[in-house]
Design a protein around this motif. Sequence first.
Motif, short mmCIF file in Angstrom:
data_model
loop_
_atom_site.label_atom_id
_atom_site.label_comp_id
_atom_site.label_asym_id
_atom_site.label_seq_id
_atom_site.Cartn_x
_atom_site.Cartn_y
_atom_site.Cartn_z
N MET A 139 0.81 -1.29 -0.04
CA MET A 139 0.07 0.15 0.03
C MET A 139 0.70 1.28 -0.07
N ALA A 140 2.06 1.19 0.56
CA ALA A 140 2.92 2.60 0.52
C ALA A 140 2.86 3.34 -0.71
N ASP A 141 2.84 2.66 -1.78
CA ASP A 141 3.20 3.61 -2.87
C ASP A 141 1.65 4.25 -3.55
N VAL A 142 0.69 3.56 -3.18
CA VAL A 142 -0.45 3.90 -3.95
C VAL A 142 -1.68 4.25 -2.88
N PHE A 143 -1.15 4.21 -1.44
CA PHE A 143 -1.99 4.85 -0.40
C PHE A 143 -2.49 6.72 -0.74
N PRO A 144 -3.61 6.81 -0.59
CA PRO A 144 -4.13 8.52 -0.80
C PRO A 144 -3.17 9.16 -0.06
N ASP A 145 -2.81 10.25 -0.58
CA ASP A 145 -2.17 11.35 -0.04
C ASP A 145 -2.81 12.68 0.11
N PRO A 146 -3.99 12.83 0.92
CA PRO A 146 -4.47 14.11 0.73
C PRO A 146 -4.02 15.14 1.63
N MET B 182 -10.47 9.57 10.48
CA MET B 182 -12.16 9.40 10.19
C MET B 182 -12.67 10.46 9.28
N ALA B 183 -12.32 11.75 9.72
CA ALA B 183 -12.85 12.87 8.93
C ALA B 183 -12.32 12.65 7.44
N MET B 184 -10.77 12.76 7.27
CA MET B 184 -10.16 12.74 6.25
C MET B 184 -10.71 11.47 5.28
N ALA B 185 -11.01 10.19 5.78
CA ALA B 185 -11.65 9.17 5.09
C ALA B 185 -12.93 9.80 4.55
N PHE B 186 -13.76 10.16 5.41
CA PHE B 186 -15.15 10.54 4.80
C PHE B 186 -15.39 11.55 3.91
N GLN C 75 -15.73 10.95 -3.40
CA GLN C 75 -16.59 10.66 -4.60
C GLN C 75 -17.17 9.39 -4.66
N ASP C 76 -17.01 8.45 -3.56
CA ASP C 76 -17.81 7.18 -3.54
C ASP C 76 -18.89 7.30 -3.16
N VAL D 67 -19.88 3.20 0.83
CA VAL D 67 -18.50 3.02 0.80
C VAL D 67 -18.08 4.06 2.22
N ARG D 68 -18.62 5.00 2.04
CA ARG D 68 -18.30 6.17 3.05
C ARG D 68 -18.89 5.95 4.41
N GLU D 69 -19.94 5.26 4.50
CA GLU D 69 -20.81 5.02 5.86
C GLU D 69 -19.95 4.71 6.95
N LEU D 70 -19.06 3.82 6.81
CA LEU D 70 -18.29 3.06 8.07
C LEU D 70 -17.26 4.39 8.73
N ALA D 71 -16.79 5.23 7.75
CA ALA D 71 -15.86 6.08 8.37
C ALA D 71 -16.84 7.21 9.03
#
Length: 142
Positions: free
Chosen positions: A45-52, A92-96, A102-103, A107-111
Amino acid sequence: MLYRFLFPVRPEGAKTSLLLLAARVIFGVLLMSHGLQKWAGFAQMADVFPDPLGVGSRFSLMLAIFGELVCSFGFLIGFLYRLAMIPMIFTMAMAFFVIHSQDAFAVRELALVYLVVFVLMYIAGPGKFAVDRYFAVKERGR
């Protein structure tokens, strides 16, 4: 009368503290499982993880693991409780709001569920059955 209806149990009562302990254990273990999955798959995951935040995918993944694994352990045992919750809430705020913005809502509900629970738990505090309580009592006894 209205006060007793709105607040039927003392906030520091044993029943309330047991409920807070149960919530800490359940949600702490659940979030830790996400952190463990990220830790186990770090190399993939290290190279493809989102970088907000623009700090790099690898560092963003490390921050997510810290929030989901290390901080959730502190949350679970009630150690530096509110301090530990800040990265959890932020993750969790960043995830949601950012990563999955855009999901589909499913998909966003758990966050969102984690985010709401953690904000409410932050406000409520850890209760009597927390490591922080031990240090608070010890400090008052000085």
